[in-house]
Design a protein around this motif. Sequence first.
Motif, mmCIF file in Angstrom:
data_model
loop_
_atom_site.group_PDB
_atom_site.id
_atom_site.type_symbol
_atom_site.label_atom_id
_atom_site.label_comp_id
_atom_site.label_asym_id
_atom_site.label_seq_id
_atom_site.Cartn_x
_atom_site.Cartn_y
_atom_site.Cartn_z
ATOM 1 N N TRP A 1 -1.153 -8.748 -1.415
ATOM 2 C CA TRP A 1 -0.217 -7.994 -0.557
ATOM 3 C C TRP A 1 0.314 -7.074 -1.353
ATOM 4 C CZ3 TRP A 1 2.543 -11.831 3.192
ATOM 5 C CH2 TRP A 1 1.782 -12.141 4.069
ATOM 6 N N ALA A 2 0.740 -7.332 -2.702
ATOM 7 C CA ALA A 2 1.571 -6.670 -3.386
ATOM 8 C C ALA A 2 0.577 -5.403 -4.194
ATOM 9 C CB ALA A 2 2.141 -7.317 -4.660
ATOM 10 N N ARG A 3 -0.635 -5.953 -4.181
ATOM 11 C CA ARG A 3 -1.717 -5.115 -5.084
ATOM 12 C C ARG A 3 -2.011 -3.883 -3.947
ATOM 13 N NH1 ARG A 3 -6.572 -7.636 -4.667
ATOM 14 N NH2 ARG A 3 -7.140 -6.233 -3.132
ATOM 15 N N LEU A 4 -2.219 -4.509 -2.470
ATOM 16 C CA LEU A 4 -2.723 -3.573 -1.676
ATOM 17 C C LEU A 4 -1.614 -2.460 -1.497
ATOM 18 C CD1 LEU A 4 -4.135 -5.967 1.201
ATOM 19 C CD2 LEU A 4 -5.113 -4.127 -0.261
ATOM 20 N N ALA A 5 -0.411 -2.755 -1.573
ATOM 21 C CA ALA A 5 0.906 -1.922 -1.365
ATOM 22 C C ALA A 5 0.589 -0.963 -2.349
ATOM 23 C CB ALA A 5 2.052 -2.530 -1.284
ATOM 24 N N VAL A 6 0.777 -1.674 -3.634
ATOM 25 C CA VAL A 6 0.902 -0.468 -4.951
ATOM 26 C C VAL A 6 -0.308 0.371 -4.899
ATOM 27 C CG1 VAL A 6 0.597 -0.323 -7.455
ATOM 28 C CG2 VAL A 6 2.268 -2.167 -6.344
ATOM 29 N N VAL A 7 -1.576 -0.093 -4.707
ATOM 30 C CA VAL A 7 -2.795 0.652 -4.820
ATOM 31 C C VAL A 7 -2.832 1.859 -3.656
ATOM 32 C CG1 VAL A 7 -5.464 0.668 -4.327
ATOM 33 C CG2 VAL A 7 -4.120 -1.018 -5.695
ATOM 34 N N ASN A 8 -2.457 1.223 -2.459
ATOM 35 C CA ASN A 8 -2.380 2.232 -1.483
ATOM 36 C C ASN A 8 -1.600 3.625 -1.440
ATOM 37 O OD1 ASN A 8 -3.170 2.761 1.087
ATOM 38 N ND2 ASN A 8 -2.006 1.533 2.268
ATOM 39 N N LEU A 9 -0.335 3.320 -2.187
ATOM 40 C CA LEU A 9 0.738 4.157 -2.721
ATOM 41 C C LEU A 9 0.053 5.279 -3.983
ATOM 42 C CD1 LEU A 9 3.136 5.821 -1.703
ATOM 43 C CD2 LEU A 9 4.255 4.320 -3.660
#
Lengths: 262, 261
Positions: free
Chosen positions: B175-183
Amino acid sequence: MRTVRLYLRLLGAHFRSLLEYEADFVILVVATVLMQVVNIVFLAALFAKVPALNGWTFWSVLMMFGAVALAEGVGSLFFDGMWSLAWQINRGELDYFLVRPYPVALQSSSANIGVNGLSNIVMGTIMISTGLAHVDIAWTPWRVLLGVVLLISSVVIKLSINLATNAVSFWLSSPTPLFAFAMHQVGDLARFPLSIYPLALKAALGAALPFAFISFFPVAYLLDSGQSRWIGLLTPLVAVYCAAAAAIIFKRGMRRYESAGN
Amino acid sequence: MRSYRALIRATAKAALAYRFSLLLGLGAVLVQLVALLAVWRVILAESAVNGFTWPQMRAYLLVAFAAGTVVSLLGDFRMAFRILDGDVALDLVKPIDYQKARFAEAVGGLWIELILIGVVVGITLAVTGGVDTPAAPALALFVTSMLLLVPLKFLIVYVSTLTCFWTQNYMGVQWARLAVVNLLSGALIPLAYLPGWLASVAQWSPFAGLTSTPALIFLGRVDGRHGLQLVAVQLGWVLVLWFGARLVWRAGLRRLTVNGG
């Protein structure tokens, strides 16, 4: 009362086992907060360049995002076990539930606890209250009461959709709740004002799977803006309808359950 | 080399067996595409914002969708569970390199992802109207950037799964990775919209290469020299992460305990 007490005790047991892996606990909480922060940064960056989205301001869209986060959070923290219903059916684990003198749906939904729900509840509440603080509402006791009713209804709708879509596993017999998960993702569309979507999506999110009643319609009513603000008043009715539909689907599904056979 | 080619072939054949996990990963990216298309259509109907017109934003979002779909078939969960379940012990006795083997698997799944991208992009263009393709030199640079995206995305996912040597729960890391990558990749919103300092952090981070770089080149928003520079940064990160991942892997192995026999 006894049901509620037992339910909380079941959840409590899971909560304690969760705390055993402290690092994982912290990672989950931090990750969920991070996801919401990214949402907020996105909205802030977007609305820094445009004043409004189809007439909706930053604060109103923030409240819609917050409402979805809050409803999702309650779902994860208190009813996360629903998501393992497919697995429980597939493995025949529902057998254990059937012999206990306690509603099966509740046993299933208390089979797990999603601690990410905790941070989603906190973040959702912050987003909603920040939004409320920045919009102009004439607060009367009646309006406060209505706000609370709308909020509860919104959460009930999310939980009912979760239960109904997960209960579809009774028919699909797949070990993973793919259908429910796909619908859950579709629900993310309802974080934006419904008015920006084409007609087909409006119908899907407003009527077929009423995700828009979790966020858009209640917020629109409370802020007294948009073209069809009165629809928000239907939210409690939609909640009752969704809860009843979910209960019927679950009951029908239970009749189809035939264990796994050993 | 032969064994890795065999792995690519084997994964390519088995790809359809993972169609559910693929659809699951696709769902989130697809919902984001639909939502953002609707948002920008409304906003850009009146006038361009920050220099982006509606056809440009549409093209941008489609590139973001393609970039988000590539290398998602063999979901990171498979790699994570390899470590969590201890299957990784079996990989250690095989005479092939773990990292290269996982990369070969990711490459093997590409074909089905490309088909899905083709379908979704085709439908979107049919519904919302066409996009301008850039001139030949920019197109070549775009293709190069998309090719570099494959190892880059694989490495970011791969390194994040290696954290399972230290934590028991992969969900939060994902989840953390997805959030950071998304932004920071610009998938959620073009980096030009972010506050200046955040935009420059994102620009030089490995994540910009996951969406922003190929998309900006496709739109022609960067000139030839600047485009080359962005692709060079992409390549630099691929190299850094490829060797960096080996260090993480070695450190992780020292933490590995596998029960039973």
